[in-house]
Design an enzyme around this catalytic site. Sequence first.
Site, PDB file in Angstrom:
ATOM      1  N   CYS A  85      23.728  10.115  41.291  1.00  0.00           N
ATOM      2  CA  CYS A  85      23.567   9.910  42.570  1.00  0.00           C
ATOM      3  C   CYS A  85      22.629  11.004  43.161  1.00  0.00           C
ATOM      4  CB  CYS A  85      24.878  10.559  43.358  1.00  0.00           C
ATOM      5  SG  CYS A  85      25.502  12.116  43.277  1.00  0.00           S
TER       6      CYS A  85
ATOM      7  N   GLU B 180      41.215  44.658  19.765  1.00  0.00           N
ATOM      8  CA  GLU B 180      41.373  46.024  20.421  1.00  0.00           C
ATOM      9  C   GLU B 180      42.575  45.968  21.282  1.00  0.00           C
ATOM     10  OE1 GLU B 180      37.125  46.739  22.372  1.00  0.00           O
ATOM     11  OE2 GLU B 180      37.221  44.590  22.077  1.00  0.00           O
TER      12      GLU B 180
ATOM     13  N   HIS C 158      41.370  26.715  31.650  1.00  0.00           N
ATOM     14  CA  HIS C 158      39.908  26.904  32.351  1.00  0.00           C
ATOM     15  C   HIS C 158      38.872  25.694  31.926  1.00  0.00           C
ATOM     16  CE1 HIS C 158      40.661  31.576  32.163  1.00  0.00           C
ATOM     17  NE2 HIS C 158      41.311  30.758  33.239  1.00  0.00           N
TER      18      HIS C 158
ATOM     19  N   GLN D 289      42.579  29.616  27.321  1.00  0.00           N
ATOM     20  CA  GLN D 289      41.633  29.933  28.303  1.00  0.00           C
ATOM     21  C   GLN D 289      40.277  29.484  27.713  1.00  0.00           C
ATOM     22  OE1 GLN D 289      42.454  34.329  29.993  1.00  0.00           O
ATOM     23  NE2 GLN D 289      43.292  34.231  27.915  1.00  0.00           N
ATOM     24  N   ASN D 290      40.217  29.106  26.449  1.00  0.00           N
ATOM     25  CA  ASN D 290      38.846  28.610  25.683  1.00  0.00           C
ATOM     26  C   ASN D 290      38.658  27.186  26.315  1.00  0.00           C
ATOM     27  OD1 ASN D 290      39.295  31.124  24.706  1.00  0.00           O
ATOM     28  ND2 ASN D 290      39.778  30.443  22.677  1.00  0.00           N
ATOM     29  N   VAL D 291      37.262  27.132  26.329  1.00  0.00           N
ATOM     30  CA  VAL D 291      36.667  26.005  26.724  1.00  0.00           C
ATOM     31  C   VAL D 291      35.851  25.170  25.604  1.00  0.00           C
ATOM     32  CG1 VAL D 291      36.310  26.574  29.184  1.00  0.00           C
ATOM     33  CG2 VAL D 291      34.506  26.896  27.696  1.00  0.00           C
TER      34      VAL D 291
ATOM     35  N   SER E 205      41.519  39.614  25.994  1.00  0.00           N
ATOM     36  CA  SER E 205      41.653  40.918  26.825  1.00  0.00           C
ATOM     37  C   SER E 205      42.592  41.069  27.862  1.00  0.00           C
ATOM     38  CB  SER E 205      40.109  41.167  27.259  1.00  0.00           C
ATOM     39  OG  SER E 205      39.854  40.374  28.409  1.00  0.00           O
TER      40      SER E 205
HETATM   41  C1  BJW Z   1      39.304  39.352  18.659  1.00  0.00           C
HETATM   42  C2  BJW Z   1      38.466  38.957  17.629  1.00  0.00           C
HETATM   43  C3  BJW Z   1      39.225  38.464  16.438  1.00  0.00           C
HETATM   44  C4  BJW Z   1      37.242  39.690  19.418  1.00  0.00           C
HETATM   45  N1  BJW Z   1      40.667  38.459  16.339  1.00  0.00           N
HETATM   46  N2  BJW Z   1      40.755  39.364  18.751  1.00  0.00           N
HETATM   47  C5  BJW Z   1      45.390  39.118  40.080  1.00  0.00           C
HETATM   48  C6  BJW Z   1      44.875  40.467  40.080  1.00  0.00           C
HETATM   49  C7  BJW Z   1      43.424  40.728  39.718  1.00  0.00           C
HETATM   50  C8  BJW Z   1      42.553  39.576  39.805  1.00  0.00           C
HETATM   51  C9  BJW Z   1      42.833  38.370  40.218  1.00  0.00           C
HETATM   52  C10 BJW Z   1      44.185  38.079  40.127  1.00  0.00           C
HETATM   53  N3  BJW Z   1      44.448  36.921  40.472  1.00  0.00           N
HETATM   54  C11 BJW Z   1      43.175  36.112  40.459  1.00  0.00           C
HETATM   55  C12 BJW Z   1      42.242  37.003  40.391  1.00  0.00           C
HETATM   56  C13 BJW Z   1      40.887  36.927  40.367  1.00  0.00           C
HETATM   57  C14 BJW Z   1      40.240  36.417  39.088  1.00  0.00           C
HETATM   58  C15 BJW Z   1      40.470  37.502  38.152  1.00  0.00           C
HETATM   59  O1  BJW Z   1      41.362  37.501  37.206  1.00  0.00           O
HETATM   60  N4  BJW Z   1      39.897  38.549  38.186  1.00  0.00           N
HETATM   61  C16 BJW Z   1      39.532  39.576  37.349  1.00  0.00           C
HETATM   62  C17 BJW Z   1      38.381  39.594  36.117  1.00  0.00           C
HETATM   63  C18 BJW Z   1      39.804  40.963  38.084  1.00  0.00           C
HETATM   64  N5  BJW Z   1      40.767  35.380  38.817  1.00  0.00           N
HETATM   65  C19 BJW Z   1      40.215  33.969  39.312  1.00  0.00           C
HETATM   66  O2  BJW Z   1      39.389  34.148  39.978  1.00  0.00           O
HETATM   67  C20 BJW Z   1      40.969  32.702  38.847  1.00  0.00           C
HETATM   68  N6  BJW Z   1      41.220  31.726  39.977  1.00  0.00           N
HETATM   69  C21 BJW Z   1      42.025  32.059  40.715  1.00  0.00           C
HETATM   70  O3  BJW Z   1      42.759  33.265  40.561  1.00  0.00           O
HETATM   71  O4  BJW Z   1      42.280  31.379  41.557  1.00  0.00           O
HETATM   72  C22 BJW Z   1      42.908  31.610  42.867  1.00  0.00           C
HETATM   73  C23 BJW Z   1      42.810  30.571  43.767  1.00  0.00           C
HETATM   74  C24 BJW Z   1      43.792  29.773  44.239  1.00  0.00           C
HETATM   75  C25 BJW Z   1      43.621  28.690  45.215  1.00  0.00           C
HETATM   76  C26 BJW Z   1      42.151  28.306  45.557  1.00  0.00           C
HETATM   77  C27 BJW Z   1      41.157  29.239  45.231  1.00  0.00           C
HETATM   78  C28 BJW Z   1      41.677  30.386  44.224  1.00  0.00           C
HETATM   79  C29 BJW Z   1      39.988  31.772  37.776  1.00  0.00           C
HETATM   80  C30 BJW Z   1      39.644  32.786  36.652  1.00  0.00           C
HETATM   81  C31 BJW Z   1      38.521  32.036  35.630  1.00  0.00           C
HETATM   82  C32 BJW Z   1      37.918  32.586  34.601  1.00  0.00           C
HETATM   83  N7  BJW Z   1      36.805  31.723  34.208  1.00  0.00           N
HETATM   84  C33 BJW Z   1      36.090  32.122  32.719  1.00  0.00           C
HETATM   85  C34 BJW Z   1      34.937  31.214  32.417  1.00  0.00           C
HETATM   86  C35 BJW Z   1      35.458  29.985  32.087  1.00  0.00           C
HETATM   87  C36 BJW Z   1      34.516  28.961  31.731  1.00  0.00           C
HETATM   88  C37 BJW Z   1      33.790  29.387  30.513  1.00  0.00           C
HETATM   89  O5  BJW Z   1      33.981  29.739  29.414  1.00  0.00           O
HETATM   90  O6  BJW Z   1      32.415  29.418  31.080  1.00  0.00           O
HETATM   91  O7  BJW Z   1      37.269  32.225  31.799  1.00  0.00           O
HETATM   92  S1  BJW Z   1      35.652  34.174  32.958  1.00  0.00           S
HETATM   93  C38 BJW Z   1      36.134  34.165  31.215  1.00  0.00           C
HETATM   94  O8  BJW Z   1      37.161  35.124  31.068  1.00  0.00           O
HETATM   95  C39 BJW Z   1      36.642  33.070  30.496  1.00  0.00           C
HETATM   96  C40 BJW Z   1      37.780  33.215  29.793  1.00  0.00           C
HETATM   97  O9  BJW Z   1      38.557  32.351  29.538  1.00  0.00           O
HETATM   98  C41 BJW Z   1      38.457  34.253  30.666  1.00  0.00           C
HETATM   99  C42 BJW Z   1      39.310  35.347  29.944  1.00  0.00           C
HETATM  100  O10 BJW Z   1      38.650  35.939  28.762  1.00  0.00           O
HETATM  101  P1  BJW Z   1      39.206  36.182  27.273  1.00  0.00           P
HETATM  102  O11 BJW Z   1      39.310  34.988  26.613  1.00  0.00           O
HETATM  103  O12 BJW Z   1      40.274  37.013  27.339  1.00  0.00           O
HETATM  104  O13 BJW Z   1      38.060  36.912  26.631  1.00  0.00           O
HETATM  105  P2  BJW Z   1      37.466  38.473  26.496  1.00  0.00           P
HETATM  106  O14 BJW Z   1      35.895  38.234  25.888  1.00  0.00           O
HETATM  107  O15 BJW Z   1      37.811  39.086  27.686  1.00  0.00           O
HETATM  108  O16 BJW Z   1      38.288  39.035  25.324  1.00  0.00           O
HETATM  109  C43 BJW Z   1      38.326  38.857  23.924  1.00  0.00           C
HETATM  110  C44 BJW Z   1      39.218  39.810  23.251  1.00  0.00           C
HETATM  111  O17 BJW Z   1      39.259  39.136  21.668  1.00  0.00           O
HETATM  112  C45 BJW Z   1      38.934  41.114  23.125  1.00  0.00           C
HETATM  113  O18 BJW Z   1      39.833  41.863  23.767  1.00  0.00           O
HETATM  114  C46 BJW Z   1      38.317  41.305  21.724  1.00  0.00           C
HETATM  115  O19 BJW Z   1      38.855  42.716  21.296  1.00  0.00           O
HETATM  116  C47 BJW Z   1      39.480  40.256  21.138  1.00  0.00           C
HETATM  117  N8  BJW Z   1      38.686  40.071  19.729  1.00  0.00           N
HETATM  118  N9  BJW Z   1      37.085  39.181  18.051  1.00  0.00           N
HETATM  119  C48 BJW Z   1      41.263  38.976  17.515  1.00  0.00           C
HETATM  120  N10 BJW Z   1      38.437  38.060  15.623  1.00  0.00           N
HETATM  121 ZN    ZN Z   2      27.097  12.500  41.683  1.00  0.00          ZN
END
Ligand code: BJW
Ligand code: ZN
Length: 246
Positions: free
Chosen positions: A157, A222, A126, A108-110, A196
């Site tokens: 553009c 966590e 992502h 999921q990382n960018v 998470s």
């Molecule tokens: C450690 C550590 C160490 C710390 N060792 N561990 C179904 C149910 C509910 C909601 C939805 C659903 N389906 C879709 C949704 C809506 C939505 C969603 O999920 N919302 C929820 C939040 C409620 N999803 C979307 O909108 C997605 N799109 C979609 O579903 O489209 C449908 C569609 C179809 C057709 C047409 C149109 C639409 C898109 C989701 C995009 C997420 N984007 C982001 C930003 C990306 C760009 C950027 O980086 O800037 O992605 S948000 C952010 O969250 C980023 C991450 O990839 C993503 C996940 O976060 P991640 O990686 O889990 O990080 P953290 O911080 O949350 O957790 C880190 C963990 O590490 C923690 O637990 C720490 O404890 C741990 N940790 N140190 C080990 N050393």
């Molecule tokens: Zn352009």
Amino acid sequence: MTESIRALRQAVQEANRIVVLTGAGISAESGVPTFRGSGGLWRNYSPEKLATPEAFAQDPRLVWEWYNWRRSLICQAEPNAGHLALAELERRKASGPGGPSGFTLVTQNVDGLHDRAGSRNVVKLHGDIWQVRCTGCGAEQRNEQVPLANLPPRCACGAWLRPGVVWFGEPLPEAEWDRAVEASSKAQVFLAVGTSAVVYPAAGLAELAQAAGARLAIVNAEPTPLDALADWVLHGKSGELLPRLL
Ligand code: BJW
Ligand code: ZN
């Protein structure tokens, strides 16, 4: 804990088809901030407030300031022991009975740190923080300038450029998603690391894999909502735990 590590290491060694799903936590030990939890917020904005097309439409400069800050941290960061362990696991599995498709890294990382650690079969759900896309003509290009001088940056553009990443409410890139589903539905072991597991559809890959017969392991600092489903749960730092699975 030691017993869980030993059992998971054996399962990983025996499996011919492994999928690893990573999240921001795997890059935390490289100095890249996570989104949620301690230290996960930037200027008190949650990712749900910044990582949306609506936020960009309303205040593109603010959103670009967030990306400028993250790009500056990422460009100084180096892959850590967790990234390196996954790259090594891929090398071992690719030369085993499962061949190159025996190991799939879905992230999921960018931040590009898996590529820099030597991983080859990386599925980026992502997008990529070093890609930019024009909101007018749709042209995509790589942009590694840090910091970007004028915010928001503009395309030739004249329209604004946006980061080449997936925001809330946007679809995931189809080819990457298909690859992730295909690999997860064939996996014998599915390992979720540093996520998470609250953002869908990425988190749903773990459930999909388990329903198709995979055993599920979690490595995270966590507890996560997936812990209740998992065969193995290791709470700790991925940079310390992943090398112990080799
Ligand atoms: C450690 C550590 C160490 C710390 N060792 N561990 C179904 C149910 C509910 C909601 C939805 C659903 N389906 C879709 C949704 C809506 C939505 C969603 O999920 N919302 C929820 C939040 C409620 N999803 C979307 O909108 C997605 N799109 C979609 O579903 O489209 C449908 C569609 C179809 C057709 C047409 C149109 C639409 C898109 C989701 C995009 C997420 N984007 C982001 C930003 C990306 C760009 C950027 O980086 O800037 O992605 S948000 C952010 O969250 C980023 C991450 O990839 C993503 C996940 O976060 P991640 O990686 O889990 O990080 P953290 O911080 O949350 O957790 C880190 C963990 O590490 C923690 O637990 C720490 O404890 C741990 N940790 N140190 C080990 N050393
Ligand atoms: Zn352009």
